[in-house]
Design a protein around this motif. Sequence first.
Motif, PDB file in Angstrom:
ATOM      1  N   ILE A  91     -21.050  13.148 -28.442  1.00 44.12           N
ATOM      2  CA  ILE A  91     -22.304  12.761 -29.087  1.00 44.12           C
ATOM      3  C   ILE A  91     -22.508  13.693 -30.269  1.00 44.12           C
ATOM      4  O   ILE A  91     -22.712  14.884 -30.102  1.00 44.12           O
ATOM      5  N   LEU A 120     -18.370  19.319 -23.366  1.00 44.18           N
ATOM      6  CA  LEU A 120     -19.726  19.699 -23.760  1.00 44.18           C
ATOM      7  C   LEU A 120     -19.736  20.702 -24.909  1.00 44.18           C
ATOM      8  O   LEU A 120     -20.731  20.857 -25.586  1.00 44.18           O
ATOM      9  N   ILE A 128     -22.725  21.250 -28.034  1.00 45.54           N
ATOM     10  CA  ILE A 128     -23.514  22.436 -28.385  1.00 45.54           C
ATOM     11  C   ILE A 128     -23.250  22.821 -29.831  1.00 45.54           C
ATOM     12  O   ILE A 128     -24.167  23.158 -30.586  1.00 45.54           O
ATOM     13  N   ILE A 161     -25.311  20.714 -31.976  1.00 44.90           N
ATOM     14  CA  ILE A 161     -26.712  21.124 -32.041  1.00 44.90           C
ATOM     15  C   ILE A 161     -26.859  22.290 -33.018  1.00 44.90           C
ATOM     16  O   ILE A 161     -27.783  22.345 -33.822  1.00 44.90           O
ATOM     17  N   PHE A 197     -29.243   6.896 -32.032  1.00 44.45           N
ATOM     18  CA  PHE A 197     -28.398   7.125 -30.864  1.00 44.45           C
ATOM     19  C   PHE A 197     -28.791   6.176 -29.742  1.00 44.45           C
ATOM     20  O   PHE A 197     -27.949   5.570 -29.072  1.00 44.45           O
ATOM     21  N   THR A 198     -30.112   6.034 -29.560  1.00 45.66           N
ATOM     22  CA  THR A 198     -30.607   5.087 -28.568  1.00 45.66           C
ATOM     23  C   THR A 198     -30.085   3.687 -28.863  1.00 45.66           C
ATOM     24  O   THR A 198     -29.628   2.972 -27.966  1.00 45.66           O
ATOM     25  N   VAL A 232     -26.434   3.315 -27.907  1.00 49.76           N
ATOM     26  CA  VAL A 232     -26.215   3.172 -26.465  1.00 49.76           C
ATOM     27  C   VAL A 232     -26.673   1.799 -25.993  1.00 49.76           C
ATOM     28  O   VAL A 232     -26.009   1.140 -25.195  1.00 49.76           O
ATOM     29  N   PHE A 243     -38.006   3.595 -25.045  1.00 43.95           N
ATOM     30  CA  PHE A 243     -37.149   4.307 -24.100  1.00 43.95           C
ATOM     31  C   PHE A 243     -37.144   3.625 -22.735  1.00 43.95           C
ATOM     32  O   PHE A 243     -36.131   3.652 -22.037  1.00 43.95           O
ATOM     33  N   LEU A 272     -34.790   0.794 -22.745  1.00 47.14           N
ATOM     34  CA  LEU A 272     -33.437   1.353 -22.724  1.00 47.14           C
ATOM     35  C   LEU A 272     -33.023   1.682 -21.291  1.00 47.14           C
ATOM     36  O   LEU A 272     -31.952   1.292 -20.824  1.00 47.14           O
ATOM     37  N   LEU A 275     -30.235  -0.275 -19.116  1.00 51.96           N
ATOM     38  CA  LEU A 275     -28.997   0.394 -18.698  1.00 51.96           C
ATOM     39  C   LEU A 275     -28.800   0.339 -17.191  1.00 51.96           C
ATOM     40  O   LEU A 275     -27.681   0.363 -16.705  1.00 51.96           O
ATOM     41  N   LEU A 309     -24.577  15.096 -16.838  1.00 52.22           N
ATOM     42  CA  LEU A 309     -25.116  15.569 -18.114  1.00 52.22           C
ATOM     43  C   LEU A 309     -26.574  15.144 -18.276  1.00 52.22           C
ATOM     44  O   LEU A 309     -26.887  13.969 -18.369  1.00 52.22           O
ATOM     45  N   LEU A 324     -29.888  15.470 -20.505  1.00 52.62           N
ATOM     46  CA  LEU A 324     -30.451  15.896 -21.800  1.00 52.62           C
ATOM     47  C   LEU A 324     -31.975  15.886 -21.775  1.00 52.62           C
ATOM     48  O   LEU A 324     -32.610  16.055 -22.800  1.00 52.62           O
ATOM     49  N   ALA A 375     -26.697  10.610 -19.964  1.00 49.71           N
ATOM     50  CA  ALA A 375     -27.298  11.548 -20.912  1.00 49.71           C
ATOM     51  C   ALA A 375     -28.457  10.905 -21.660  1.00 49.71           C
ATOM     52  O   ALA A 375     -29.544  11.482 -21.753  1.00 49.71           O
ATOM     53  N   ILE A 376     -28.238   9.685 -22.159  1.00 46.59           N
ATOM     54  CA  ILE A 376     -29.306   9.077 -22.963  1.00 46.59           C
ATOM     55  C   ILE A 376     -30.482   8.672 -22.096  1.00 46.59           C
ATOM     56  O   ILE A 376     -31.632   8.751 -22.503  1.00 46.59           O
ATOM     57  N   LEU A 385     -32.417  11.727 -21.514  1.00 48.62           N
ATOM     58  CA  LEU A 385     -33.105  12.058 -22.768  1.00 48.62           C
ATOM     59  C   LEU A 385     -34.367  11.202 -22.910  1.00 48.62           C
ATOM     60  O   LEU A 385     -35.449  11.692 -23.235  1.00 48.62           O
ATOM     61  N   ALA A 406     -32.197  20.820 -25.331  1.00 52.85           N
ATOM     62  CA  ALA A 406     -30.939  21.191 -25.961  1.00 52.85           C
ATOM     63  C   ALA A 406     -30.707  22.696 -25.827  1.00 52.85           C
ATOM     64  O   ALA A 406     -29.588  23.147 -25.590  1.00 52.85           O
TER      65      ALA A 406
END
Lengths: 308, 415, 387
Positions: A37, A103, A107, A110, A243-244, A247, A285, A288, A292, B132, B134, B189-190, B193, B340
């Motif tokens: 990501i 991972l 990081i 970020i 990003f949302t 996905v 969200f 989403l 999912l 994971l 977030l 992860a999402i 989040l 994060a």
Amino acid sequence: MDIYIIGQQWVNGLVLGSTYGLIAVGYTMVYGIIGMINFAHGDIYMISAYLTAIFLALFAAMGLHSVPVVLLGVLALTLLFTALYGWSVERVAYRPLRRSTRLAPLISAIGISLILQNYVRISQGARNQGVPPLLEGSFRFPAEALDHRFIQITYLQSLIVITALLSMALLTWIIQRTALGRACRATQQDRVMATLLGVNTDRIISLVFVMGAAMAAVAGFLVTLNYGSFDFYVGFLMGIKAFTAAVLGGIGSLPGAMLGGVVLGLAESFFAGFVNSDYKDVFAFSILILFLIFRPSGFLGVPEVEKV
Amino acid sequence: MKGRWSTAAWVGLVALLLFTPITGLVLAGYSVELHGQRPLWLACMAVLGYGLFSLPWKRWLSELQRSTRSEEVDAPPRVAGSRRYGIALAVLVALALPFLLGKYGISIATLALIYILLALGLNIVVGLAGLLDLGFVAFYAVGAYGYALGQHYFHLSFWLALPLAALLAACFGMLLGFPVLRLHGDYLAIVTLGFGEIIRLILNNWVSVTGGPNGLSAPFPTFLGLEFNRRAKQGGVPLHEFLGIDYASEHRAIFLYLLLLLVVLAMVYVVVRLKRMPIGRTWEALRENEIACRSLGINHVTVKLSAFALGAMVGGLGGVFFAASQGFVNPTSFTFFESAHILAIVVLGGMGSTTGVVVAALLLTVLPELLRDFADYRVLLVGIAMVWMMILRPRGLRQRRRPLFSLPLPKGEGP
Amino acid sequence: MSKFSQLVRVVIVGLLVLCVGHPGMGMRLSHAAEPIKIGMAGPFSGSDASFGEQLWRGAEQAAADINKAGGLLQQGGKGGRPIQLIKADDACEPKQAAAVASRLVDMEKVVAVVGHFCSSSTMPASTIYADAGVLMMTPGSTNPAITERQLSTVFRMCGRDDQQGVVGADFVLNRLKARRIAVLHDKTTYGQGLADAMRARLRSAGHTEVLYEGLTRGEKDFNALVTKLKGVQSDAVYFGGYHSEAGPLVRQMREQGMTAPLISGDGIFSEVLVTSAGGPGFVKGVYMTFGADPRKMPAGQALVELFRKNGYEPEGYTLYSYATVQAIAAAIQATQSLEGEKLAQWLRGHAVETVMGSKSWDGKGDLQVSDYVMYQWDDKGKYREVE
């Protein structure tokens, strides 16, 4: 409910969704190829917004005022420089981590996001920036409407939708039909095997970052022209939304990114327009998450088959 | 050697190209101002930086590692002697710290302890169980708001709120755990989040209950019913009068610090023990290969849920302490960036290593504070430090040495 | 000796140097003219950094001017001590605000603090200052709750949201004669506080708003909300928030053909609004409340000229932080003391001449007179007071 209001919300959602889609492409491609990501992608978009404004001002200072020339010239320069940023970020922060845990690059991303934001803040100042309106006017349906009884789409908004569709088509064509795209897909499927077969996977990965950044540049260019306002912080929220969208559409799938973006944009517009804009993001969200749960690989994602 | 020089030239050229538009041309309204020198300087710095970064840092680090290498994880439960002394020394230093530092030092140390607690919690979820997450900040927020709301509406005392808020957070962990059981890796992860953002947005929007952006106040804990204030509220006796000492605002900071230290030590102990218990082994097994575990008859539902619940509970504890130490909670403390940050601690700490997490939490809390003297460049430097540390130690400060052998990664996994 | 242990040594020596050089950690040899430390706390990074810049410019200039005039606590015309400003970044985040507040109090040992800016930062920080008996005066936090807690050393150099909202509501009802009023905010402590004050005043005047909703800070697309505003046929839109959202909002309103006026508060009082809206054509006619323009006051004219000569437009809160430093300096000078409680007591009883005119405070630490007036933007991207 007024038909014009509903129609206008369709337009709003479509335009917003197209910009999400363009940025989502960067996420989806990078994820597809190295399973990471790229949290700094939103900030690449932010950089492109600044570049757009800087080049616009530069063109104006040089006395160029023909709108098509300015538009194309600024777009080309923005694309070029943003792509360079995308390439450098990959080279500096992600390539050294290629063989480590999954991972670690997250990081690192970020960190890069912090660096880019503060680099721009220090050099350009923290204040809100903008660009002057370049292309004004709109299509209205019906053309001679009284009062507020019309649906409109501005020239720029229609440009956003058309460009998004065109660049998506171009990208899909590159991936599906050219030798380059074949190498990309090979790398995505099995990096080790692709290397054995003579694909320079490092170069392909760089290229994916460049293409993602280029799409972010297109989005940054169009969004900046359309809304005319940005600061060093715009990448963050846009990044999360895109990003949302990626996905939602099924991460790794190009048309999925666009579809996810449009669905997200429409959902936000309708919820804000007809229910409550306070809870717009909660709604986005929530769909989403719900979606999912019932379809864990998004609209167009291929379900992961785990072989043992 | 020649290759180095030409690469350096390339670095300079690319840097010049990169820096020219953003630093050399500064927007002023709708026009630009030229700052020609800045990109040149920056390009020089980039070349210099390239020289510095291409020094053999990794080799030096591995020498350091070799000289200080100690057994971890797979060591038997009874720790080796030198290590035991090390731990005792660390605890002693931590105990003495508040009496040596001023109030500012204590507040930073308290913050560091809170981050240790949060990172321990997230470490269970990400490091041990390999899920994971977030949106860990959601549980942190639940803990903090659990205390503030409980205090506001039900007059819960700190001591009652501590377990209750932790339980509440654990429930939220389960709540999140159920729907995401089916999801893998980055979809997980999402979703987490999104969950974190939903919690924050609700806290911000539901003004009538949570006070919205204005937040809520969270009172300081009492000690056996005695308050730490200069003057106690209705009829109570402030602690300093009870003990017959002068009032000093440091006392309560020290008190909270020591209390928190106690909780952190207990949690470290619990986590270290958990790792050796069947449940801990199962988490790690599930992280390594879910399908193998399930075919061996491990119930992945309870295992995953227990990881989420336990992690969330620890996060909730951190939240309660955060609220109490700040005296005030507000949704801006619970943004995605906070998640994060905690994740960065866990990854830097080495994913699953308790010592590593503690060191990383200290590093990532104290470092930004030390950098305050750089004012404008502080966050930039934090970012650079994050990237650099990842490049130097991509597997974290303490590298996990289990499993003893590893199979090649299946396709589509790992970068 | 291996290269590595050399490296370790260098690092250790470096750290030692850093520690000794670190203020508060090492010993500092003091001379007669030891500076008086004043903290300047605000958002110098993060999304509100533009306000931090304004604050810093003003405070910096004020300190420089006072130092040039001989500093503070001078006796018989000599021995004045200069002001040293300590920059403290809170990024408008409560946690960082509390951390820098205790740093200022504890390590820097400041006498007084200018700041913080965001109300949500000022809230937790002010308890720390009050606890330590350090004088704090915020140039920009307008949330009423800050002074309502009656902390003895907490003051402000600006008005309160409830005063500002009242001015806004009266203007909308009486001057614009609007009846279908929409109230928007940006879900921050400041923006929502302002919108709530506005709404309360509307309701007490017997009007109900047609829409009361929040938008998300940091977003740029408010088209859906604008279409909704069109749908409810509002004839005036009140927005509690900052210019970074107000700009795109007004632009999208005009682009969608809405002509209803936009009214807002001091958060959009910045010429950046014009840039972020996409030119003067879009902000034309936007109303906003602000204190009587500090740049127009006779006391501040020379200063404004000085700023402009140095290539900086002293907009927004620049002069507020300048005046805040002046007020603190005046209190120190008058009481010849560096104790927060004494300074606070003096400020409650005396008026101070600042670049923004004479200011005096009530028992809670609020300004005695709040002078909110309505401004309007013209088609050249400038604003002027509405007569």
